[in-house]
Design an enzyme around this catalytic site. Structure first.
Site, PDB file in Angstrom:
ATOM      1  N   ARG A 247       9.862   2.599   4.534  1.00 14.91           N
ATOM      2  CA  ARG A 247       8.864   2.456   3.300  1.00 14.91           C
ATOM      3  C   ARG A 247       9.402   3.455   2.407  1.00 14.91           C
ATOM      4  O   ARG A 247       9.841   4.594   2.593  1.00 14.91           O
ATOM      5  CB  ARG A 247       7.413   2.829   3.837  1.00 14.91           C
ATOM      6  CG  ARG A 247       6.638   1.484   4.528  1.00 14.91           C
ATOM      7  CD  ARG A 247       5.301   1.834   4.686  1.00 14.91           C
ATOM      8  NE  ARG A 247       4.496   2.277   3.923  1.00 14.91           N
ATOM      9  CZ  ARG A 247       3.887   1.584   2.739  1.00 14.91           C
ATOM     10  NH1 ARG A 247       4.241   0.412   2.725  1.00 14.91           N
ATOM     11  NH2 ARG A 247       3.188   1.986   1.864  1.00 14.91           N
ATOM     12  N   HIS A 248       8.662   3.085   1.164  1.00 15.31           N
ATOM     13  CA  HIS A 248       8.914   4.021  -0.009  1.00 15.31           C
ATOM     14  C   HIS A 248       8.323   5.322   0.142  1.00 15.31           C
ATOM     15  O   HIS A 248       7.230   5.572   1.138  1.00 15.31           O
ATOM     16  CB  HIS A 248       8.480   3.506  -1.229  1.00 15.31           C
ATOM     17  CG  HIS A 248       6.998   2.797  -1.201  1.00 15.31           C
ATOM     18  ND1 HIS A 248       5.718   3.561  -1.224  1.00 15.31           N
ATOM     19  CD2 HIS A 248       6.559   1.622  -0.935  1.00 15.31           C
ATOM     20  CE1 HIS A 248       4.827   3.173  -1.209  1.00 15.31           C
ATOM     21  NE2 HIS A 248       4.971   1.769  -0.814  1.00 15.31           N
ATOM     22  N   GLY A 249       8.498   6.429  -0.657  1.00 12.23           N
ATOM     23  CA  GLY A 249       7.901   7.707  -0.397  1.00 12.23           C
ATOM     24  C   GLY A 249       6.464   7.415  -1.244  1.00 12.23           C
ATOM     25  O   GLY A 249       6.109   6.673  -1.725  1.00 12.23           O
TER      26      GLY A 249
ATOM     27  N   SER B 162       0.975  -1.155   0.076  1.00 14.87           N
ATOM     28  CA  SER B 162      -0.063  -0.027   0.113  1.00 14.87           C
ATOM     29  C   SER B 162       0.958   1.133   0.075  1.00 14.87           C
ATOM     30  O   SER B 162       2.214   1.040   0.023  1.00 14.87           O
ATOM     31  CB  SER B 162      -0.920   0.048   1.164  1.00 14.87           C
ATOM     32  OG  SER B 162      -0.151  -0.102   2.272  1.00 14.87           O
TER      33      SER B 162
ATOM     34  N   TYR C 239       2.325  11.198   5.192  1.00 13.39           N
ATOM     35  CA  TYR C 239       3.303  11.550   6.207  1.00 13.39           C
ATOM     36  C   TYR C 239       3.116  12.670   7.227  1.00 13.39           C
ATOM     37  O   TYR C 239       3.124  12.373   8.429  1.00 13.39           O
ATOM     38  CB  TYR C 239       4.595  11.277   5.668  1.00 13.39           C
ATOM     39  CG  TYR C 239       5.298   9.961   5.171  1.00 13.39           C
ATOM     40  CD1 TYR C 239       4.964   8.994   6.016  1.00 13.39           C
ATOM     41  CD2 TYR C 239       5.768   9.927   3.863  1.00 13.39           C
ATOM     42  CE1 TYR C 239       5.598   7.582   5.257  1.00 13.39           C
ATOM     43  CE2 TYR C 239       6.017   8.563   3.454  1.00 13.39           C
ATOM     44  CZ  TYR C 239       5.887   7.763   4.004  1.00 13.39           C
ATOM     45  OH  TYR C 239       6.476   6.324   3.541  1.00 13.39           O
TER      46      TYR C 239
END
Ligand code: NAG
Length: 367
Positions: A88-90, A26, A53
């Site tokens: 986690r990825h951006g 996700s 974020y």
């Protein structure tokens, strides 16, 4: 510089290991601040694994490059020996699957045709018409790729970590940094952006070189470690490829709470309720945050839902993650054991190295 074992430990700080990873498929997204956008912030707490974020950590808002920390923590009381971060990825685009569902929904709205014109003529605020006219700017090629904001997320994270642990991210430790990533393009790209952020830290104002030319080298791809769930046969059999493993999720998708939303949305958009389903509704819900995060625009998709709908859709996503990634089946968490073992082995090694160095005379350290 003070002499003795303490300074040795500091100077010989063990390698910094940074692990870049996407544990779940996700997304988390961020956007430029839009404080005037009350609708979006009203729904934002319910985006679950898709929360921006900034919404999860408002401390990022004043200055995303400056870390906030308890001033007493670390100050003189302990020495960081190694940093292991699971990242986690951006922010990223929706996946092709999500984009296709959105296109399907968009098609439904455009097919309303004559009825659409009639309603507009009646002068009512017709959300269905607004959405039919709203450009569908997502294309299949985007397929979950990192967006520019996502690169920025990673650069800023690197800068925060570097100023939070100056001794670890010292110039001499730069070459010892290890970055491991999954093969997913958004994760590889996140790792590269993270390294570019660090470059900025060491060389303010200079444009970063190609990551292949950086001292620490490009991120290493290791799917066995970072996509452990894809390499766990038991998980694949019992959960991933098991058509009935998510039966609670399926039950909720057709249950009374979802049915209420389907009816309500069908009414608002003036499309037949039989043409809608929980998956389409969920994509519409997430499109609200996609449009804001990636485009920085307030999408009319946000106006389709109220807080009560958002709570139901949040629960649907939580339920899916619970059974697919969380506590639902014990193999879900157990499949991550190889990764955790790797992390703890590195930590143990770092502690042992530190102890060894504390016990040897200065001259030994030079070897
Ligand atoms: C698939 O999931 C169901 C529900 O949890 C379970 O009863 C069944 O044993 C699973 N099948 C396999 C092959 O593991």
């Amino acid at each position: 510089m003070p002499r003795g074992p303490c300074s040795l430990v500091r100077v010989s700080a063990t390698p910094v290991a940074v692990l870049a990873v996407a544990l779940v498929s996700s997304l988390s997204r961020c956007s430029l601040l839009e404080p005037e956008n009350s609708v979006v912030s009203a729904l934002s707490p319910y985006f679950g694994t898709k929360t921006r974020y900034e919404d999860a950590n408002p401390g990022l808002l004043p200055d995303p490059e400056v870390p906030r920390r308890d001033p007493e923590l670390l100050e003189e009381t302990c020495t960081p020996v190694q940093l292991v971060a699971l990242i986690r990825h951006g922010t990223r685009y929706p996946t092709t699957k999500q984009i296709r569902k959105l296109r399907q929904l968009h098609g439904l709205l455009q097919a309303r045709g004559a009825e659409d014109d009639r309603t507009r003529a009646a002068g009512r605020g017709d959300l269905g018409a607004a959405l039919a006219d709203w450009p569908l700017w997502y294309a299949d090629w985007m397929d979950g790729q990192l967006v520019e904001k996502g690169r920025q997320d990673m650069r800023q994270l690197a800068l925060r970590l570097a100023s939070l642990f100056p001794a670890l991210f010292s110039r001499e430790n730069y070459g010892r940094l290890q970055l491991v990533t999954s093969s997913k393009h958004r994760c590889v790209d996140s790792g590269a952006a993270f390294l570019q952020g660090l470059w900025q830290h060491y060389h303010p104002g200079l444009p970063p070189p190609d990551i292949a030319d950086m001292e620490c080298g490009p991120p290493r791809i290791n799917d066995k470690l970072m996509r452990f769930f894809d390499h766990c046969e038991k998980f694949l059999t019992q959960v991933e490829r098991n058509a009935t493993a998510l039966y609670h999720v399926e039950a909720f998708k057709t249950g009374p709470e979802m049915q209420n939303i389907l009816k309500k949305v069908a009414d608002i958009l003036q499309v037949p309720v039989n043409n809608l389903n929980a998956d389409l509704i969920q994509v519409a819900f997430f499109t609200c945050s996609f449009d804001l995060a990636i485009k920085g625009v307030k999408s009319p998709w946000c106006d389709v839902f109220d807080i009560d709908d958002a709570k139901v859709l949040e629960y649907l996503n939580d339920l899916k993650q619970y059974w697919k990634r969380g506590y639902g089946y014990s193999i879900n968490s157990r499949s991550s054991c190889t990764l955790f073992q790797d992390i703890f082995q590195h930590l143990d090694k770092a502690v042992k190295q530190k102890q060894r160095r504390s016990c040897v005379p200065d001259s030994e350290m030079e070897k």
